[in-house]
Write a protein that holds these residues in place. Structure first.
Motif, PDB file in Angstrom:
ATOM      1  N   PRO A 243      98.570  40.179  13.967  1.00  0.00           N
ATOM      2  CA  PRO A 243      98.265  39.499  15.226  1.00  0.00           C
ATOM      3  C   PRO A 243      98.475  40.443  16.412  1.00  0.00           C
ATOM      4  O   PRO A 243      99.446  41.189  16.454  1.00  0.00           O
ATOM      5  N   ARG A 244      97.561  40.393  17.384  1.00  0.00           N
ATOM      6  CA  ARG A 244      97.678  41.209  18.590  1.00  0.00           C
ATOM      7  C   ARG A 244      97.886  40.371  19.850  1.00  0.00           C
ATOM      8  O   ARG A 244      98.274  40.899  20.875  1.00  0.00           O
ATOM      9  N   TRP A 245      97.622  39.087  19.705  1.00  0.00           N
ATOM     10  CA  TRP A 245      97.812  38.180  20.854  1.00  0.00           C
ATOM     11  C   TRP A 245      98.032  36.780  20.307  1.00  0.00           C
ATOM     12  O   TRP A 245      97.476  36.400  19.268  1.00  0.00           O
ATOM     13  N   THR A 246      98.869  35.989  21.006  1.00  0.00           N
ATOM     14  CA  THR A 246      99.083  34.607  20.611  1.00  0.00           C
ATOM     15  C   THR A 246      99.270  33.743  21.851  1.00  0.00           C
ATOM     16  O   THR A 246      99.705  34.232  22.902  1.00  0.00           O
ATOM     17  N   GLY A 247      98.932  32.478  21.722  1.00  0.00           N
ATOM     18  CA  GLY A 247      99.056  31.562  22.849  1.00  0.00           C
ATOM     19  C   GLY A 247      99.003  30.123  22.390  1.00  0.00           C
ATOM     20  O   GLY A 247      98.732  29.821  21.224  1.00  0.00           O
TER      21      GLY A 247
ATOM     22  N   ASN B 118      97.540  26.153  23.534  1.00  0.00           N
ATOM     23  CA  ASN B 118      96.677  25.370  24.410  1.00  0.00           C
ATOM     24  C   ASN B 118      97.500  24.351  25.186  1.00  0.00           C
ATOM     25  O   ASN B 118      98.318  23.629  24.613  1.00  0.00           O
ATOM     26  N   SER B 119      97.280  24.291  26.491  1.00  0.00           N
ATOM     27  CA  SER B 119      98.116  23.447  27.347  1.00  0.00           C
ATOM     28  C   SER B 119      97.781  21.968  27.237  1.00  0.00           C
ATOM     29  O   SER B 119      98.567  21.120  27.671  1.00  0.00           O
ATOM     30  N   GLU B 120      96.639  21.614  26.681  1.00  0.00           N
ATOM     31  CA  GLU B 120      96.266  20.215  26.539  1.00  0.00           C
ATOM     32  C   GLU B 120      96.710  19.654  25.193  1.00  0.00           C
ATOM     33  O   GLU B 120      97.469  18.686  25.133  1.00  0.00           O
ATOM     34  N   SER B 121      96.239  20.268  24.115  1.00  0.00           N
ATOM     35  CA  SER B 121      96.504  19.729  22.776  1.00  0.00           C
ATOM     36  C   SER B 121      97.701  20.366  22.093  1.00  0.00           C
ATOM     37  O   SER B 121      98.222  19.817  21.124  1.00  0.00           O
ATOM     38  N   GLY B 122      98.109  21.522  22.552  1.00  0.00           N
ATOM     39  CA  GLY B 122      99.269  22.178  21.960  1.00  0.00           C
ATOM     40  C   GLY B 122      98.974  22.991  20.726  1.00  0.00           C
ATOM     41  O   GLY B 122      99.911  23.466  20.059  1.00  0.00           O
ATOM     42  N   PHE B 123      97.695  23.192  20.375  1.00  0.00           N
ATOM     43  CA  PHE B 123      97.418  24.028  19.205  1.00  0.00           C
ATOM     44  C   PHE B 123      97.704  25.491  19.523  1.00  0.00           C
ATOM     45  O   PHE B 123      97.635  25.933  20.671  1.00  0.00           O
ATOM     46  N   VAL B 124      98.046  26.239  18.488  1.00  0.00           N
ATOM     47  CA  VAL B 124      98.377  27.659  18.601  1.00  0.00           C
ATOM     48  C   VAL B 124      97.150  28.486  18.251  1.00  0.00           C
ATOM     49  O   VAL B 124      96.392  28.148  17.328  1.00  0.00           O
ATOM     50  N   VAL B 125      96.963  29.573  18.974  1.00  0.00           N
ATOM     51  CA  VAL B 125      95.853  30.481  18.726  1.00  0.00           C
ATOM     52  C   VAL B 125      96.402  31.879  18.465  1.00  0.00           C
ATOM     53  O   VAL B 125      97.256  32.362  19.227  1.00  0.00           O
ATOM     54  N   ASN B 126      95.933  32.504  17.402  1.00  0.00           N
ATOM     55  CA  ASN B 126      96.222  33.912  17.129  1.00  0.00           C
ATOM     56  C   ASN B 126      94.933  34.707  17.182  1.00  0.00           C
ATOM     57  O   ASN B 126      93.898  34.261  16.672  1.00  0.00           O
ATOM     58  N   ALA B 127      94.992  35.870  17.806  1.00  0.00           N
ATOM     59  CA  ALA B 127      93.881  36.811  17.798  1.00  0.00           C
ATOM     60  C   ALA B 127      94.408  38.125  17.243  1.00  0.00           C
ATOM     61  O   ALA B 127      95.450  38.608  17.696  1.00  0.00           O
ATOM     62  N   GLY B 128      93.712  38.691  16.265  1.00  0.00           N
ATOM     63  CA  GLY B 128      94.260  39.901  15.649  1.00  0.00           C
ATOM     64  C   GLY B 128      93.234  40.684  14.855  1.00  0.00           C
ATOM     65  O   GLY B 128      92.019  40.506  15.010  1.00  0.00           O
TER      66      GLY B 128
END
Length: 915
Positions: free
Chosen positions: A616-620, A622-632
């Motif tokens: 993974p190179r970036w993570t965050g 979502n402010s509405e639903s709370g799901f996590v996103v990984n970009a890598g």
């Protein structure tokens, strides 16, 4: 011969008789023709007005007779015109409602239906039926903008208008004014005589009346000298000039009908009569509109005082029709219009030394600022500074204002003096060593403006400008914060959390390279915790994201604070060998106020990956639903995806599933995008929208997109596991290698380094990115819309184009863009430098002038470059955070004698170091 003629006469008679019989037969035996019925031509208007002539000219048609006319069911005021021309084919109907037919006045108001005009030729008749509604001839007022110190413009002359009153001279007015002590108590009064400026109020009559219309007018204000702020009693400054009266104009002090000394200077037109009110001021009167006039003027006089005042309001009213027939408004209840008087006193705005409106100051220090005065003035003006109502810090307790005394020494004092030729005065803000914000985690801020309560009602005090108040953050972290060592905790990423907490994630070399997070308060207080038993793999450093979002708990809406950390490891979550390359470890935490003390606790932990290395190179979050996103990046193949070969990019979403008291992570989907024969490098992403976003760079053709030459930037979004993905691959003939990226203000901001200078050209509305080769490496920022349109391009190079600039981090700040990194030369000008030093720069996408308005002028408080000497062999800024648009938070890597350490350093929004 007589005998011969008889037969001839008989033949003629017989012929004529025969022809007569033929004609009679051809006409059906009709022997007499009737006249046609009369026809009335025209439809009269249905509206009539009191005191206004009503007339209509009917036409009529009849074949051969003279017509007589009559009205039936007509109102008493309406009649047919008596004419001696009896052969006329038509008639004029006329009357004046309220006057003709008995002068019934307002009793004529109303609708008369089925009025009949009858035309008769003696044998037959024709009729026209119609209705007429009689209405008030309405009076109204028209008020234009009123500015103190400015006379009204002379209106254009027209036949239906009164002659305008004299406007070319100033008048004069004398009144009594209270004098106030420092505490606002009344210490006396003085008589003041001031110039006045004439302004006009238009009185309009809907229709031209046949009679003279005289109407009474008066000025009316809600000002009450006995209405005081809480805790005060009249007479006091906080009564006459208190909050309850601050928007109310004072009749006789701010405005009058006719000034006490104006009659010789401003002659009164014959249609105006001024009368005195209860206070003895000429603030009411009567205006008369002659027959046929529909627009006339009440002249008022605005008093040119020397007091700073807000926008003041009062009313002008038409109260009574003294003569003639007219209506006071649509319901005849009166006419009232608001008058607003805009002040013209010189105005002062407070700014930083660079001309901005936001700054920061350390506890125990003083810093200089500027007060700028604008507007016409004569003589000396003053202002008294004071905290605005939203200020979190109190003047005289948390901070002090300092001014220069006669010996040019700084002394505590809030009053600034502007001599007539002075446009700028310096002052300082001092925060004492004893300052503390107690148990508050966030810094307090000063919101400094003018003490308008003190100034109100005092002469020769300037007004506050419309510009933003001066906001100054009080910083308690007055020295650099040591956050890591090469032999201990190694920081790899940062995020700013709630109440200004700084999250620094990394791994501990002295703990088997396991991931840790260090959380620093605004005062520098530290809490830390180990995140996982698994070790961080080399080159797969932890990244962190933070979110503040609203959730429902127990039927209540609450704010939830969460952070997520992702890293790559060849171990399981328990720290055991994994056996299938590097996998993605993701951990979610939330701030639990039920703990003692409050702290962040783990929500879940998950490990996902392919048979290859996944980093993974970036993570965050979502402010509405709370799901996590990984970009890598991946060297494997994710399920249901295709591997392009080498290193591909991947974008994944992880959801949180709640089942009763059980909370578990669920991998929703992972999308894999790459190019054949080339490796992709991922630098950033976004979870701000429902479609997560990934940003990277590649020398290949990412998902078949054409390569522009060298290394290109690329970005794409994915909504679901099977949604279409559109890759935007952008670049020039050179290489655009990215180092960081953010999504903000509906744009993507791509940060990188190359030997190119970039600019955006616009031709016929189409923008294109242009590149010019440089002699040295420089940094750049490119801005794109999410659909791939270029909007901005900036280059960061040394002036001599000799040194190497390396940009590592980008962030937003108060609508602008911050970039940071390092230089081995002189980034801010000409000259040499042999060290690697940190650089920091701010750019504003929209040019604004020093007053904060859009324009071409460069605002040096928002557009600057800085270079810092830290006394080390090498130093560079590796990460940036924005604290409340008040301070820039920078993670700095410092290397001395081959050993690295990390510090957090703070800067103001103008690039001034707070350490």
């Amino acid at each position: 011969m007589r005998a011969d003629s008889l037969p001839r006469l008989s033949f003629r008679a017989a012929y004529l008789a025969l022809m007569s019989l033929f004609i009679v037969a051809a006409t059906g035996c009709k022997t007499e023709q009737d006249a046609e019925d009369p026809v009335i031509l025209g439809i009269p208007p249905t509206d009539a007005y009191l005191g206004v002539e009503y007339a209509y000219n009917f036409g009529a048609f009849d074949s051969d007779d003279i017509l007589d006319y009559s009205l039936t069911n007509a109102p008493s005021w309406l009649a047919l015109e008596d004419t001696s021309n009896k052969a006329r084919q038509g008639v004029i109907m006329r009357g004046v409602p309220g006057l003709t037919g008995g002068s019934r006045g307002r009793d004529d108001i109303g609708t008369t239906k089925n009025i009949n005009l009858v035309a008769n030729d003696g044998r037959s008749s024709g009729a026209q039926s119609f209705d007429i509604e009689v209405q008030d001839n309405v009076l109204s007022l028209l008020v234009e903008e009123v500015i103190e110190g400015e006379a009204a413009e002379v209106p254009e002359e027209r036949g239906n208008r009164c002659e305008a009153p004299e406007l070319g001279e100033t008048g004069s007015h004398t009144y009594q004014a209270n004098l106030y002590g420092d505490d606002g108590s009344v210490i006396g009064s003085e008589q003041r005589t001031r110039d006045t400026y004439p302004v006009l109020v238009r009185v309009e009559l809907d229709q031209p009346s046949v009679t003279r219309v005289a109407v009474a007018f008066e000025l009316n204000s809600s000002f009450d000298p006995l209405r005081c702020d809480d805790g005060f009693e009249a007479p006091h400054q906080r009564c006459e000039n208190g909050a309850a009266n601050e928007d109310e104009a004072i009749i006789g002090k701010d405005i009058v009908g006719l000034g006490a000394g104006s009659e010789a200077l401003l002659p009164v037109p014959p249609y105006l009569e001024y009368q005195t009110d209860e206070e003895g001021f000429l603030s009411k009167g009567v205006i008369t509109l002659e027959p046929g006039i529909t627009e006339c003027y009440i002249r008022l006089e605005v008093i040119e005082d020397r007091e700073a005042e807000p926008l003041e309001t009062l009313n002008i009213r038409l109260t009574e029709v003294r003569s003639g027939l007219a209506g006071l408004g649509s319901s005849n209840n009166g006419v009232r219009e608001s008058l607003r008087i805009e002040d013209n006193e010189p105005a002062v705005r407070l700014v930083t030394m660079a001309g901005g409106t936001r700054d920061a100051i350390n506890v125990g220090q003083a810093h200089e600022f500027r007060a700028l005065i604008s507007g016409e003035r004569s003589g000396t003006y003053r202002v008294k500074l004071g905290e605005a109502k939203d200020s979190e810090a109190l003047l005289g307790e948390d901070f002090f204002v300092q001014v220069r005394d006669t010996n040019d020494e700084w002394v505590d004092g809030e009053i600034l003096t502007f001599e007539e030729s002075t446009e700028e005065v310096s002052f300082r803000i001092r925060v004492p060593d004893s300052y503390t914000n107690g148990l508050l985690e966030n810094d307090r801020f000063i919101l400094l403006g003018l003490d308008e309560r003190y100034q109100s009602g005092r002469e020769n005090f300037a007004a506050s400008s419309d510009a933003e108040k001066l906001r100054v953050n009080i910083n308690e972290l007055t020295s650099p914060l040591s956050v890591g060592l090469e032999s201990g905790f190694v920081p790899t990423d940062t995020a700013l959390g709630h109440n200004g907490r700084l999250f620094v994630v990394g791994y501990r070399v002295d703990d088997g390279n396991r991931p840790w997070v260090r959380i620093f308060s605004q005062k520098g207080e530290l809490t830390e915790q180990q995140l996982s038993a698994a070790s961080v793999a080399p080159g797969a450093a932890p990244v962190i994201g933070f979110v503040e979002r609203g959730v429902e708990e127990g039927g209540d809406d609450v704010t939830r604070y969460e952070f997520v950390v992702s890293f790559g490891s060849d171990q399981t979550a328990a720290g055991d060998p994994g056996g299938n390359g590097l996998d993605v470890h993701t951990l979610l935490y939330f701030f639990d106020t039920a703990q003692d003390p409050d702290r962040y606790v783990q929500v879940w932990e998950t490990v996902v990956g392919t048979s290859g290395d996944d980093i993974p190179r970036w993570t965050g979050i979502n402010s509405e639903s709370g799901f996590v996103v990984n970009a890598g990046e991946t060297r494997g193949q994710w399920p249901d995806e295709s591997a392009a070969g080498g290193v591909d990019s991947f974008l994944q979403r992880i959801d949180t599933r709640v089942d009763g008291d059980t909370v578990t992570p669920e991998l929703a989907w992972t999308r894999q995008v790459g190019s054949a024969g080339h490796d992709e490098s991922v630098v950033g992403g976004s979870a701000e929208t429902s479609s997560p976003l990934l940003v990277g760079s590649s020398a290949g053709q990412v998902r078949g997109e054409p390569n522009n030459g060298g290394v290109d930037a690329f970005f794409y979004a994915a909504r679901t596991g099977d949604s279409d993905i559109t890759v935007n691959q952008r670049g020039t003939e050179g290489s655009e290698t990215l180092s960081d990226a953010i999504y903000g203000a509906n744009n993507l901001w791509l940060l990188g380094n190359s030997d190119g200078e970039y600019r955006v050209e616009s031709t016929d509305g189409d923008r294109s990115l242009e590149r010019r080769k440089l002699n040295s490496q420089a940094g750049f920022v490119l801005s794109y819309t999410p659909v791939g349109d270029i909007t901005r391009g900036f280059t960061f190079n040394d002036e001599d184009d000799l040194s190497t600039e390396m940009l590592n981090a980008v962030a937003t700040f108060n609508g602008d863009i911050l970039v940071a990194g390092s230089t081995d030369g002189n980034f801010i000008g000409s000259g040499g430098n042999s060290l690697l030093q940190p650089i920091l720069a701010r750019i504003t996408p929209i040019k604004r002038n020093s007053a904060g308005k859009d324009g071409d002028e460069v605002d040096t408080s928002r557009e600057w470059r800085k270079q810092f000497s830290l006394g080390s062999d090498a130093a560079q800024i590796v990460s940036l955070e924005n604290y409340r648009d008040d301070e820039i938070v920078a993670l700095v890597k410092i290397t001395d004698a081959g050993s690295a350490r990390w510090e957090v350093r703070l800067f103001t929004g103008e690039g001034r170091s707070l350490h």
